[in-house]
Design an enzyme around this catalytic site. Sequence first.
Site, PDB file in Angstrom:
ATOM      1  N   CYS A 136      63.935 102.556 -54.913  1.00 47.93           N
ATOM      2  CA  CYS A 136      63.729 103.703 -54.017  1.00 47.93           C
ATOM      3  C   CYS A 136      63.254 104.914 -54.813  1.00 47.93           C
ATOM      4  O   CYS A 136      64.051 105.549 -55.511  1.00 47.93           O
ATOM      5  CB  CYS A 136      65.037 104.027 -53.279  1.00 47.93           C
ATOM      6  SG  CYS A 136      64.924 105.499 -52.252  1.00 47.93           S
ATOM      7  N   CYS A 139      64.823 108.268 -53.670  1.00 47.19           N
ATOM      8  CA  CYS A 139      66.211 108.456 -54.115  1.00 47.19           C
ATOM      9  C   CYS A 139      66.264 108.790 -55.609  1.00 47.19           C
ATOM     10  O   CYS A 139      67.021 109.655 -56.027  1.00 47.19           O
ATOM     11  CB  CYS A 139      67.046 107.195 -53.897  1.00 47.19           C
ATOM     12  SG  CYS A 139      66.754 106.348 -52.362  1.00 47.19           S
ATOM     13  N   ASP A 140      65.479 108.081 -56.416  1.00 46.54           N
ATOM     14  CA  ASP A 140      65.660 108.137 -57.874  1.00 46.54           C
ATOM     15  C   ASP A 140      64.525 108.827 -58.625  1.00 46.54           C
ATOM     16  O   ASP A 140      64.658 109.075 -59.824  1.00 46.54           O
ATOM     17  CB  ASP A 140      65.819 106.713 -58.431  1.00 46.54           C
ATOM     18  CG  ASP A 140      67.018 106.002 -57.810  1.00 46.54           C
ATOM     19  OD1 ASP A 140      68.016 106.696 -57.514  1.00 46.54           O
ATOM     20  OD2 ASP A 140      66.967 104.783 -57.621  1.00 46.54           O
TER      21      ASP A 140
END
Length: 325
Positions: A136, A139-140
């Site tokens: 992701c 997200c990261d």
Amino acid sequence: MAQCDFYDLVIIGGGPGGLSAAVYAMRAALETVLVEKGVTGGQVTMSDEVENYPGFSHISGAELSMKFTQHAQSYDLEIISREVTALNPGLKHHTVKLANGEELKAHAVVVATGGSPKKLDIPGEREFYGKGVSYCATCDGFFFRGKTVVVVGGGDSAAEEALYLAKLCKKVYIAHRRDELRASKILQQRIFDDCNIEMLWNTVISQINAGDDGVNGVQLKDTLSAETRVLDVDGVFVFIGFNPNNELVPAGTRMNADGMVVTNEKCETNTPGIYVIGDLREKFARQIVLSAADGCTAALAAAHYVELKKSMGEETCDFPPDSDE
Ligand code: NAP
């Protein structure tokens, strides 16, 4: 604790499909509950930008998910935040078992459990998940600002996520096993126009290397010559498709070789009263708008089915049923 002894409809999964089904079910006055084990919104929550949902030329996945949820909740939809452990079909009614042991009985069930990211299954992938290996970018990606990463895959997800990472990272490689991308032409053009992205054609990753600070490189393999080399990277983002979350689909349900459920155009499975929608359903393309459309179709079909069951004098929410056994 469920508000009802017997539901018209239980929806399993709170992504765009499940939430759209909820909107249509509530508007059809079905006694409905939606069960979601995580946060509502589904996979799209993790998308940085969505540009192909009609009415929104540009919206973040998180915001679109929030709008879906708010819309469904505006009808006072009951949402249970819990994992579903089993779906047991019955002749009189279906039973949805929750992780806390509670059982929800219903005339109809919509399964909208989507899919999970596919893994490369190579050395280092599992060990260094969260230490440089990610599924992701939204997200990261933040953790890789100014760093070098490699994205694996050639589809829409890989293309979109690479474009997102290219805004944050010093350099983004895309390793693709063929010499042609599967992604839509518009995304391909953006990839080729982005001077921060370099394509590694006919290339797979055979191993992920790491040190004390996490991932520090990958072993690349040329799919034509079988030559190998090491590429220094700080992160590996894998977008090679997804596996359908079909664990709850009852035995005997028709599925294709990829584990997607085969339904008719009303999203009905071969078990009366059980509907499958969204990414879990066999279909030509997997898109947010198609999941939403499936949700509409299934809810309308379920409303018709429930009406039929009730006309046969079967249970309603107000009159708890006798056991089906
Ligand atoms: P996908 O379209 O199935 O693409 C997967 C990619 O990964 C393919 O390029 C495939 O290579 C490659 N791949 C598969 N297994 C591999 C392996 N073991 N090693 C290396 N590469 C591998 O998956 P997706 O990109 O996640 O998209 C899934 C669905 O969601 C698609 O229908 C897509 O259109 C849709 N989607 C749409 C949008 C959008 O419209 N905005 C955004 C994201 C996703 P090959 O090409 O050689 O098979």
